[in-house]
Design a protein around this motif. Structure first.
Motif, PDB file in Angstrom:
ATOM      1  N   UNK A 295       0.874  -1.176   0.000  1.00  0.00           N
ATOM      2  CA  UNK A 295       0.000   0.000   0.000  1.00  0.00           C
ATOM      3  C   UNK A 295       0.908   1.222   0.000  1.00  0.00           C
ATOM      4  N   UNK A 296       0.576   2.221  -0.805  1.00  0.00           N
ATOM      5  CA  UNK A 296       1.484   3.354  -0.973  1.00  0.00           C
ATOM      6  C   UNK A 296       0.730   4.671  -0.997  1.00  0.00           C
ATOM      7  N   UNK A 297       1.276   5.671  -0.291  1.00  0.00           N
ATOM      8  CA  UNK A 297       0.783   7.046  -0.350  1.00  0.00           C
ATOM      9  C   UNK A 297       1.979   7.961  -0.592  1.00  0.00           C
ATOM     10  N   UNK A 298       1.711   9.142  -1.186  1.00  0.00           N
ATOM     11  CA  UNK A 298       2.791  10.044  -1.565  1.00  0.00           C
ATOM     12  C   UNK A 298       2.483  11.453  -1.078  1.00  0.00           C
ATOM     13  N   UNK A 299       3.352  11.986  -0.228  1.00  0.00           N
ATOM     14  CA  UNK A 299       3.251  13.357   0.259  1.00  0.00           C
ATOM     15  C   UNK A 299       3.995  14.261  -0.718  1.00  0.00           C
TER      16      UNK A 299
END
Length: 306
Positions: A295-299
């Motif tokens: 699972x990946x999120x990008x700031x």
């Protein structure tokens, strides 16, 4: 990463058409190529020249973006603002002041160094699945297909509850949480979120949560942080409560204990602009590797333009 700011495939079609117009004897540009600047603003008081600004939205919701056209030339000029692509499942409206206008939109004459502002409303259709919905804008010379500037206004529509045992959720300011692992044609995708644009010395703040939204406990989850694009311009801090876990996440050694169903761990992320920016922003990607895959999120932090 699979972000519209980095692909903008529709732009290639525009470039081909522009070249064809010249070969066939198209009209002479009204002014020199590239004498205008196209800026975008999502949250916060400042515009940015980043090629993309992403805001979180629940499906069925709407986000507003401010668009600024700046005359960087030496003569008073008019510009054309065109929508070159809009994603399926969304709709957009363009406003000059309170008046709704159509695109391509021809500005009034703009004096050297001056600008005009418009507002773009991007709505995600109710019932649409999670994913990125976007409008690609292009600044052109009036009357031809020469595009000198392109930006992408993006709404990340995301579920607000998770489905896996290692879900990552990310938010900034008043925007809703976005979560990674959303289905795309390339597989589970990243979820991007852009903070308010930064002046030197300013800090973009994010909250990230790792959640077990499954029905069974999960073994240790590994969380990795990876910066991209001009990391030398920014200082990153990642804290779990009072503990500084920056080095562990950046080094790939951060691992949780067992997470029971319903458990969550919260992190506070700071991205400070510490130098005169040398590029149009930085991306800090977080990946949770656990029982249900990645699972990946990008700031996304961007510099401000006055």
């Amino acid at each position: 990463m699979n972000h519209p700011a980095r692909r903008l495939l529709a732009v290639l079609v525009t470039a081909v058409l522009a070249t064809a117009a010249l070969v066939l004897g198209g009209a002479t540009p009204a002014h020199a190529f590239g004498e205008g600047k196209l800026l975008l603003k999502g949250a916060g008081p400042y515009y940015t020249d980043s090629p993309a600004v992403t805001q979180g939205v629940a499906p069925g919701g709407t986000k507003s973006f401010s668009v600024k056209v700046v005359n960087t030339g030496a003569e008073t000029q008019r510009f054309e603002l065109a929508v070159i692509f809009a994603s399926f499942g969304s709709s957009w409206e363009l406003f000059a002041g309170t008046k709704r206008v159509t695109a391509p939109y021809l500005t009034a004459p703009i004096a050297p160094g001056e600008s005009t502002q418009l507002r773009l409303r991007l709505s995600v259709d109710r019932g649409r699945p999670p994913g990125e919905y976007y409008v690609n804008l292009e600044l052109r010379n009036p009357g031809d297909l020469f595009g000198s500037e392109r930006v992408s206004a993006v709404a990340t529509a995301t579920r607000q509850t998770g489905t896996s045992r290692n879900d990552l959720f990310l938010k900034t300011g008043a925007q809703p949480f976005v979560t990674g692992g959303q289905p795309t044609i390339f597989g589970p995708g990243d979820a991007y979120l852009t903070a308010a644009a930064l002046k030197p010395g300013g800090t973009a703040s994010f909250i990230m949560q790792l959640r077990n939204n499954g029905a069974t406990p999960t073994s240790a989850v590994k969380v990795l942080a990876s910066p991209e694009d001009c990391p030398q311009d920014y200082a990153v801090s990642i804290r779990q409560g009072a503990a500084d876990v920056t080095a562990a996440m950046m080094g790939g050694t951060y691992t949780t204990g067992v997470l029971k169903p319903g458990a969550r761990i919260e992190f506070r992320i700071s991205i400070k602009l510490v130098a005169t920016p040398t590029c149009d922003g930085t991306y800090l990607q977080f990946v949770a590797d656990g029982a249900d895959g990645l699972r990946s999120v990008v700031a996304h932090a961007v510099p401000a333009v006055a």
